[in-house]
Design a protein around this motif. Structure first.
Motif, PDB file in Angstrom:
ATOM      1  N   THR A  59       0.862  -1.193   0.141  1.00 60.78           N
ATOM      2  CA  THR A  59       0.063   0.205  -0.021  1.00 60.78           C
ATOM      3  C   THR A  59       0.819   1.329   0.047  1.00 60.78           C
ATOM      4  O   THR A  59       0.199   2.441   0.096  1.00 60.78           O
ATOM      5  N   GLY A  60       2.318   0.955  -0.290  1.00 58.57           N
ATOM      6  CA  GLY A  60       3.054   2.252  -0.493  1.00 58.57           C
ATOM      7  C   GLY A  60       2.538   3.289  -1.484  1.00 58.57           C
ATOM      8  O   GLY A  60       2.380   2.724  -2.528  1.00 58.57           O
ATOM      9  N   GLY A  61       2.080   4.301  -1.109  1.00 58.04           N
ATOM     10  CA  GLY A  61       1.749   5.417  -1.832  1.00 58.04           C
ATOM     11  C   GLY A  61       0.396   5.512  -2.177  1.00 58.04           C
ATOM     12  O   GLY A  61      -0.103   6.339  -2.520  1.00 58.04           O
ATOM     13  N   VAL A  62      -0.430   4.418  -1.708  1.00 62.55           N
ATOM     14  CA  VAL A  62      -1.825   4.382  -1.557  1.00 62.55           C
ATOM     15  C   VAL A  62      -2.472   4.138  -0.220  1.00 62.55           C
ATOM     16  O   VAL A  62      -3.314   3.143   0.218  1.00 62.55           O
ATOM     17  N   LEU A 113      -4.235   1.625 -16.667  1.00 65.48           N
ATOM     18  CA  LEU A 113      -4.437   3.135 -16.023  1.00 65.48           C
ATOM     19  C   LEU A 113      -2.926   2.902 -15.083  1.00 65.48           C
ATOM     20  O   LEU A 113      -2.637   2.029 -14.280  1.00 65.48           O
ATOM     21  N   ALA A 114      -2.419   3.968 -15.260  1.00 69.63           N
ATOM     22  CA  ALA A 114      -0.858   4.374 -14.612  1.00 69.63           C
ATOM     23  C   ALA A 114      -1.097   5.401 -13.432  1.00 69.63           C
ATOM     24  O   ALA A 114      -1.537   6.360 -13.703  1.00 69.63           O
ATOM     25  N   ASP A 115      -0.372   5.002 -12.209  1.00 69.04           N
ATOM     26  CA  ASP A 115      -0.191   6.003 -11.316  1.00 69.04           C
ATOM     27  C   ASP A 115       1.313   6.287 -11.338  1.00 69.04           C
ATOM     28  O   ASP A 115       2.010   5.125 -10.983  1.00 69.04           O
ATOM     29  N   THR A 116       1.672   7.636 -11.468  1.00 64.90           N
ATOM     30  CA  THR A 116       3.196   8.004 -11.747  1.00 64.90           C
ATOM     31  C   THR A 116       3.807   7.737 -10.282  1.00 64.90           C
ATOM     32  O   THR A 116       5.157   7.594 -10.151  1.00 64.90           O
ATOM     33  N   PHE A 143      -3.449  11.987 -10.230  1.00 67.64           N
ATOM     34  CA  PHE A 143      -3.835  12.236  -8.692  1.00 67.64           C
ATOM     35  C   PHE A 143      -3.388  13.513  -8.252  1.00 67.64           C
ATOM     36  O   PHE A 143      -2.602  13.898  -8.472  1.00 67.64           O
ATOM     37  N   GLU A 144      -4.413  13.770  -7.413  1.00 73.42           N
ATOM     38  CA  GLU A 144      -3.912  15.513  -6.555  1.00 73.42           C
ATOM     39  C   GLU A 144      -2.745  15.050  -5.874  1.00 73.42           C
ATOM     40  O   GLU A 144      -2.561  14.051  -5.057  1.00 73.42           O
ATOM     41  N   GLY A 145      -1.822  15.964  -5.930  1.00 70.29           N
ATOM     42  CA  GLY A 145      -0.522  15.879  -5.066  1.00 70.29           C
ATOM     43  C   GLY A 145       0.505  15.271  -5.768  1.00 70.29           C
ATOM     44  O   GLY A 145       1.521  15.127  -5.422  1.00 70.29           O
ATOM     45  N   ALA A 146       0.086  14.394  -6.751  1.00 66.79           N
ATOM     46  CA  ALA A 146       1.380  13.490  -7.425  1.00 66.79           C
ATOM     47  C   ALA A 146       2.089  14.391  -8.583  1.00 66.79           C
ATOM     48  O   ALA A 146       1.325  15.176  -9.154  1.00 66.79           O
ATOM     49  N   ARG A 147       3.054  14.260  -8.656  1.00 64.63           N
ATOM     50  CA  ARG A 147       4.168  15.062  -9.820  1.00 64.63           C
ATOM     51  C   ARG A 147       3.574  14.706 -11.014  1.00 64.63           C
ATOM     52  O   ARG A 147       3.095  13.388 -11.302  1.00 64.63           O
TER      53      ARG A 147
END
Length: 197
Positions: A59-62, A113-116, A143-147
């Motif tokens: 769950t790192g990052g989520v 679907l990708a999450d940077t 995502f909010e707050g993601a680069r």
């Protein structure tokens, strides 16, 4: 009283249904994407994350994530009259990947679907669709707050060929998701026509 049969869309043409998979890593937003755009109440097979799964669920990052898809998500949207898209969201954790082969049967295209924040989680999905020759695009969920990174940098990081579209989207915004779906449907139909021409 004589009953009048409703006319089929586009004259006598039968309605067309296209199956699209939505894949990606754990927590990338697949369930949200399907639910955001579906014109029917989406089917979800989510279960709460448990203590037993903690050693295998990264769950790192989520960290705020509390549920996970254990089989699939399902939704439906009409892109235009006579063209319906059936969306099948795949589970993101590798212990549930055994359902992917079933879900992939008959799929004309896919969205990865990708999450940077966890871009490496895309590799299994990209590899899966490349091996099976299923046309796909990569949609970067902003995502909010993601680069945020330009599409070209994401393409390079995922080592994608120039033929694989990379688009930015917000899985919570209906119009944004519709644009992604229109693009993947066009990609799938173009590749299908090139096979049969």
């Amino acid at each position: 009283m004589r009953r009048v049969k409703p006319a089929a869309p586009h004259g006598n043409a039968a309605p067309v249904a296209i199956k699209i998979l939505v894949a990606g890593g754990f927590g990338a937003g697949k369930t949200t994407l399907v639910g955001t755009v579906s014109e029917i109440r989406p089917l979800r097979t989510e279960e709460r994350l448990s203590e037993a799964g903690r050693p295998v669920d990264d769950t790192g990052g989520v960290e705020a994530k509390r549920t996970t898809t254990v089989a699939m998500d399902f939704g439906r949207i009409d892109i235009r009259p006579g063209l319906a898209v059936y969306l099948f969201g795949t589970p993101g954790q590798d212990r549930f990947w055994f359902v992917w082969d079933e879900l992939a049967q008959g799929a004309l295209g896919a969205v990865v679907l990708a999450d940077t924040r966890r871009l490496e989680d895309c590799f299994p999905s990209v590899d899966y669709f490349e091996r099976r020759g299923i046309p796909f695009l990569v949609a970067v969920n902003c995502f909010e707050g993601a680069r945020r990174y330009p599409a070209d940098q994401v393409r390079s990081a995922l080592d994608l060929g120039a033929h694989v579209p990379v688009v930015l989207c917000d899985a919570r915004q209906r119009d944004s998701v519709k644009e992604v779906l229109v693009e993947v449907v066009e990609l799938a139909l173009t590749e299908r026509q090139s096979v049969y021409s």
